[in-house]
Enzyme design. Structure first.
Site, short mmCIF file in Angstrom:
data_model
loop_
_atom_site.label_atom_id
_atom_site.label_comp_id
_atom_site.label_asym_id
_atom_site.label_seq_id
_atom_site.Cartn_x
_atom_site.Cartn_y
_atom_site.Cartn_z
N LYS A 33 -26.25 -14.91 10.59
CA LYS A 33 -25.81 -15.33 9.08
C LYS A 33 -26.16 -14.15 8.21
O LYS A 33 -24.99 -13.76 7.19
CB LYS A 33 -27.16 -16.39 8.70
N HIS A 85 -41.73 -2.83 22.71
CA HIS A 85 -41.37 -2.12 23.83
C HIS A 85 -40.14 -1.18 23.36
O HIS A 85 -39.17 -0.79 24.32
CB HIS A 85 -40.79 -3.17 24.75
N ARG A 96 -9.77 -20.22 7.87
CA ARG A 96 -9.73 -19.63 9.21
C ARG A 96 -10.01 -18.18 9.07
O ARG A 96 -10.21 -17.61 10.31
CB ARG A 96 -8.51 -20.11 9.97
N ASN A 118 0.56 -17.67 16.67
CA ASN A 118 -0.80 -17.59 16.89
C ASN A 118 -1.18 -17.31 18.18
O ASN A 118 -0.73 -18.14 19.11
CB ASN A 118 -1.47 -18.59 16.12
C1 F6R Z 1 -20.86 -17.96 12.70
C2 F6R Z 1 -19.85 -18.46 13.27
C3 F6R Z 1 -19.44 -18.26 14.81
C4 F6R Z 1 -18.92 -19.55 15.35
C5 F6R Z 1 -18.45 -19.22 16.92
C6 F6R Z 1 -18.10 -20.29 17.45
O1 F6R Z 1 -21.42 -18.44 11.44
O2 F6R Z 1 -19.51 -19.59 12.76
O3 F6R Z 1 -20.37 -17.64 15.45
O4 F6R Z 1 -19.99 -20.32 15.76
O5 F6R Z 1 -17.13 -18.44 16.44
O6 F6R Z 1 -17.05 -21.11 16.83
P1 F6R Z 1 -17.03 -22.76 17.38
O7 F6R Z 1 -18.35 -23.09 17.05
O8 F6R Z 1 -15.80 -23.22 16.39
O9 F6R Z 1 -16.73 -22.83 18.79
#
Ligand code: F6R
Length: 601
Positions: free
Chosen positions: A482, A501, A27, A99
């Protein structure tokens, strides 16, 4: 983002806590800690850095029948031992993991805790000091906890331990994810099921505003007004083997390699020979929609941009794609026939969730498309569809992105057929998904070549561009994300025609420019844009497909239906990013400052 575990029972608490924290590592976090209590005394251990460091710091003598643990992703205060959780009250009686974010903590500190010396800069410490403050006024722990919670604004998942009472853990949840895990000789709590799946597959969901008293062989859930709630466990269908890295150095490469299998699984599940596996009610509801909104963040938002084009082409229903963090606070005028699709790998993204809460208040229908069954967005939407990508552990999303495009294509095709749309009728989606799976396989089989290209283009570079038009532009946004998120190379995804532009002034000698060339209407124009950047010294890498390729294009993908081409064409960008990150010696799976499950707004 922060992860929580807690265990109480006649088990090896220490081992379960550490194992649970390791499972939550994906996470994203910067420090970690545990508090363990039992007959042999209590122990608080916190470390900055990896769980392995925390594990080393816990001496063999540490043990107990209850414990709480935490991985922290800094929001208030730097990543230091002092700011790591568990936090404790000045009298060292109460220990708390959290959290979420408490927004009124400074006010509470001023009102109730002016005489207290704080050990950390966190909002969480204010909460545990408040519990102690009320307990010192004669309240029981439960009363003090409830009183504290009644004063809080913001989001939280809490586990509170009272050193004088090793028989109970006090738990509360509001907006941040939290589950109970039910075992034979123990009960547990965790931010997600993955943390405890090695020990149990029985979990109990918690709703916002609920408080729980957790004991070794019992759990009592109370709602906001103190009414006891009966809730039975549900079974989580997660194979612990699926969350192992196997022979791979990093989850990201494993997950890239898994993509052909993910596409085949989606096709088999939703479009099997015998029947189309899509909820009849969902289909009827969507068929009446005059406007579809796709709400998402990050990579999921980028998948939504591709989905928009597919859904519009196959259904003729207009689709808007919205960034969750913006949309919820700037809602346009919504018509009654609006339908909402929430795209989310984790199903827990706080930005998306705040939109869903508002949509529910307006009684508008919604579908959550997520990888995590029973997640918050899953539970709270009107309809649900699973991505079936299998657990995605690497922070950088890969297989969930292709799964999101494939599932949106399923929705578009089935809905389009239902609406008698001619383009939908002509599309053999099973065939196209099968071709896509083969095409992805062909790219992952070329990873050695792509590794070389990654080194050739990105070594010693700090800036890069992806350019393309149409669907390729949507692809460029994902490809750029990415590369930047794991290599830390500043990368922009740009509409190829827009560069001139203004932004073209940033192109210098050897600036890497990666051009996507799949958009048949504009191939010539984008080739022209390539010439323009080359004239200014850019080092250009072209990713095209068999139909549009020229002999010197470095990466050529199989050609499939244009609407689905991103399924294959994204894969070279994933691999280029992976190898660029590897070459720089970065932690590919857990890039700095990032979290897999973004549970704060
Ligand atoms: C980038 C990535 C993030 C998630 C974003 C949304 O590789 O994984 O940009 O796409 O934090 O997360 P989810 O899809 O879990 O809502």
């Amino acid at each position: 983002m922060c992860g929580i575990v807690g265990v109480i029972g006649t088990v090896n608490t220490k081992e379960m806590l550490i194992d649970g924290l390791k499972k939550l590592e994906y996470r994203g976090y910067d420090s970690a800690g545990v508090f363990i209590n039992g007959n042999q005394g209590s122990h608080l251990v916190k470390e900055v850095g990896k769980i392995a460091k925390l594990e080393d710091a816990i001496s063999n003598e540490v043990g107990g029948t209850m414990g709480i643990g935490h991985t922290r992703w800094a929001t208030h205060g730097k990543p230091t031992v002092e700011n790591a959780h568990p936090h404790f009250s000045s009298d060292e009686r109460f220990y708390l993991v959290h959290n979420g974010v408490i927004t009124n903590y400074e006010q509470l500190k001023e009102t109730y805790l002016s005489g207290i010396e704080f050990a950390s800069q966190t909002d969480t410490e204010v909460v545990v000091q408040l519990v102690s403050y009320f307990a010192n006024q004669g309240m029981t722990t439960l009363e003090a906890f409830k009183q504290t919670i009644s004063l809080l604004e913001g989001s939280y998942a809490f586990a509170l331990a009272d050193k004088e009472n090793p028989e109970q853990i006090f738990v509360a949840k509001n907006k941040s994810p939290l589950l109970l895990g039910i075992g034979e000789d123990f009960n547990a709590l965790c931010s997600d099921a993955m943390a405890m799946i090695n020990y149990t597959n029985q979990f109990v969901e918690l709703h916002d505003g609920e408080i729980v008293i957790l004991e070794a062989d019992n759990y009592e859930i109370y709602d906001q007004s103190g009414v006891a709630i009966e809730r039975s466990p549900y079974e989580v269908d997660l194979d612990p083997k699926e969350i192992s890295k196997g022979t791979y150095d990093y989850y990201m490469l494993k997950e890239i390699d898994e993509q052909p299998g993910v596409i085949r699984r989606i096709s088999e599940f939703y479009l099997s020979d015998e029947q189309v596996n899509l909820d009849e009610d969902l289909l009827n509801k969507m068929a009446t929609a005059k406007q579809i909104y796709i709400v998402a963040a990050g990579t999921s938002y980028h998948a939504g941009l591709v989905g928009k084009r597919i859904i519009e082409e196959l259904t003729d229903i207009p689709v808007n794609v919205e960034l969750a963090s913006e949309f919820g606070y700037h809602l346009p005028k919504l018509i009654d026939e609006s339908f909402f699709i929430f795209l989310s790998q984790s199903g827990e993204t706080a930005d998306s969730r705040q939109v869903l809460v508002k949509i529910n208040e307006m009684n508008l229908p919604s579908l959550t498309v997520t990888n995590v069954k029973d997640s918050t967005l899953w539970r709270e939407a009107t309809y649900q569809m699973q991505l079936l990508a299998g657990p995605e552990i690497a922070v950088a999303s890969t297989k969930a992105y292709v799964a999101q495009i494939a599932v949106q294509a399923v929705i578009a095709k089935v809905l389009g057929d239902h609406l008698n749309n001619a383009t939908a009728k002509q599309l053999d989606l099973r065939e196209e998904l099968s071709l896509a799976a083969n095409g992805i396989q062909a790219i992952v089989d070329q990873k050695d070549d792509i590794e070389k290209l990654s080194y050739e283009f990105f070594t010693n570079q700090n800036h890069a561009f992806y350019i393309g038009r149409g669907m390729d532009y949507a692809l460029c946004l994902e490809a750029a994300l990415k590369l930047k998120e794991i290599s830390y190379i500043h990368t922009e995804g740009f509409a190829a025609g827009e560069l001139k532009h203004g932004t073209i002034s940033l192109i210098e000698d050897k600036t890497p420019v990666i051009a996507y060339l799949n958009d048949q209407n504009t191939t010539g124009l984008t080739r022209g844009n390539i010439e323009e950047v080359q004239a200014r010294g850019a080092h250009v890498l072209v990713i095209s497909n068999q139909d549009d390729a020229q002999s010197d294009d470095q990466i050529v993908c199989f050609t499939i239906n244009e609407l689905l081409q991103p399924l294959i064409s994204v894969v070279p960008a994933q691999l280029l990013a992976y190898y660029a990150s590897l070459q720089r010696g970065n932690d590919v799976d857990q890039p700095r400052s990032l979290a897999k499950s973004v549970t704060v707004e």
